[in-house]
Scaffold this motif. Structure first.
Motif, PDB file in Angstrom:
ATOM      1  N   HIS A 187      37.590  39.269  43.350  1.00 32.73           N
ATOM      2  CA  HIS A 187      39.036  39.491  43.386  1.00 32.73           C
ATOM      3  C   HIS A 187      39.684  38.617  44.454  1.00 32.73           C
ATOM      4  O   HIS A 187      40.707  37.979  44.201  1.00 32.73           O
ATOM      5  CB  HIS A 187      39.343  40.973  43.683  1.00 32.73           C
ATOM      6  CG  HIS A 187      40.815  41.248  43.831  1.00 32.73           C
ATOM      7  ND1 HIS A 187      41.607  41.622  42.770  1.00 32.73           N
ATOM      8  CD2 HIS A 187      41.647  41.197  44.913  1.00 32.73           C
ATOM      9  CE1 HIS A 187      42.854  41.777  43.186  1.00 32.73           C
ATOM     10  NE2 HIS A 187      42.902  41.536  44.486  1.00 32.73           N
TER      11      HIS A 187
ATOM     12  N   HIS B  70      42.559  34.269  45.702  1.00 32.95           N
ATOM     13  CA  HIS B  70      42.238  35.274  44.684  1.00 32.95           C
ATOM     14  C   HIS B  70      41.901  34.605  43.353  1.00 32.95           C
ATOM     15  O   HIS B  70      42.775  34.454  42.474  1.00 32.95           O
ATOM     16  CB  HIS B  70      43.426  36.225  44.515  1.00 32.95           C
ATOM     17  CG  HIS B  70      43.757  37.001  45.747  1.00 32.95           C
ATOM     18  ND1 HIS B  70      44.484  36.460  46.798  1.00 32.95           N
ATOM     19  CD2 HIS B  70      43.429  38.263  46.131  1.00 32.95           C
ATOM     20  CE1 HIS B  70      44.608  37.363  47.753  1.00 32.95           C
ATOM     21  NE2 HIS B  70      43.981  38.461  47.371  1.00 32.95           N
TER      22      HIS B  70
ATOM     23  N   LYS C  21      38.506  39.616  34.058  1.00 31.17           N
ATOM     24  CA  LYS C  21      38.690  39.069  35.403  1.00 31.17           C
ATOM     25  C   LYS C  21      37.670  37.952  35.625  1.00 31.17           C
ATOM     26  O   LYS C  21      36.496  38.100  35.307  1.00 31.17           O
ATOM     27  CB  LYS C  21      38.491  40.172  36.452  1.00 31.17           C
ATOM     28  CG  LYS C  21      39.139  39.876  37.799  1.00 31.17           C
ATOM     29  CD  LYS C  21      38.996  41.080  38.723  1.00 31.17           C
ATOM     30  CE  LYS C  21      39.796  40.913  39.999  1.00 31.17           C
ATOM     31  NZ  LYS C  21      41.207  41.327  39.848  1.00 31.17           N
TER      32      LYS C  21
END
Length: 275
Positions: A256, A32, A242
């Motif tokens: 992700h 991840h 992110k």
């Protein structure tokens, strides 16, 4: 206030952590990266400035504790621990490989420096609450830190823990929310919105601080403020990106839980090293 030298060290370590996150996930061919990259700055600040931890005494009873509640971001924790000296950096390339210590989620039994095994979302912050309460009961000086994901806030257990922490006035507990707005299934507001995060934690009795999660000075000031708060736990809501640091990953939910190819890895590492 941080000195220039302290800030530069934290920034340099955050860069190294990001580089090693990308390398580790690429070597594993799974993992991840997105939500690991977004917490590199706070991880660097905690381990290279704020926390009392010693790689030579990983079980020191007086050490500060850290719990990665969003356990799937293990590459960030592993890269930080390696950079701190808990185990060789080369071990990061054995992420998720059989007969090696670095599992897909943190494992306190085999990995030096890991204070709690995590992975089931919501349980990490609960364990952190237990550690903080134990410290209060024992009159210990250590502090407990924990990082949660914003998608993790959809777990009911998080709010049970929040109620518990406020009830017992766990002022030795500081939690951080990685508020990057994305979880595995997409935008958090479309999956199951936890907003407004700040008002919810205020209602549960926490001291709330909102910061830019990539601003080292702001993060340091938040931790300082948390240490000065003596009657309640503190939550630091970090506005983050992110995949921070890798342009192709930034704000992209597809990263992700996807590993880069070796070609992408080389490109991403070069990009990180240029900054």
């Amino acid at each position: 206030m941080l000195t220039l030298e302290q800030k530069q060290l934290i920034q340099e370590k955050a860069k190294a952590i990001r580089v090693n996150i990308v390398k580790a996930v690429t070597a594993a061919k799974s993992g991840h990266p997105g939500g690991s990259l977004s917490i590199a700055d706070v991880m660097s600040l905690l381990y290279f400035q704020e926390m009392n931890v010693n790689p030579n005494e990983p079980k020191d009873p007086n050490r500060d504790r850290f719990v990665l509640s969003k356990g799937h971001a293990a590459p960030a924790l592993y890269a930080t621990l390696a950079e701190k000296g808990f185990f060789p950096t080369e071990e990061l390339l054995n992420l998720r490989k059989i007969d090696h210590i670095l599992q897909g989620h943190p494992d306190m039994k085999y990995i030096p420096g890991v204070d709690m095994s995590t992975g089931s979302l919501g349980q990490g912050i609960s364990a952190a609450c237990g550690m903080a309460l134990a410290g209060k009961i024992d009159g210990a000086s250590y502090r407990v830190y924990s990082v949660l994901g914003d998608g993790e806030l959809e777990e009911g257990q998080v709010w049970e823990a929040a109620m518990f922490a406020a009830h017992y006035k766990l002022s030795n507990l500081t939690a951080f929310v990685d508020f990057n707005g994305l979880q595995i299934d997409g935008d958090i507001t479309k999956v199951m919105s936890p907003l407004p995060i700040d008002e919810k934690f205020k209602a549960f009795g926490w001291h709330v601080i909102v910061v830019d999660g990539h601003d080292i000075d702001a993060l340091h000031e938040a931790v300082t403020e948390a240490k000065a708060t003596t009657d309640k736990p503190t939550i630091v809501i970090m506005n983050t990106i992110k995949g921070k640091g890798v342009q192709a990953m930034e704000g992209q939910v597809g990263w992700h839980g996807k590993a880069p190819s070796q070609e992408e890895c080389d490109k991403f590492v070069a990009e990180l090293l240029e900054v």
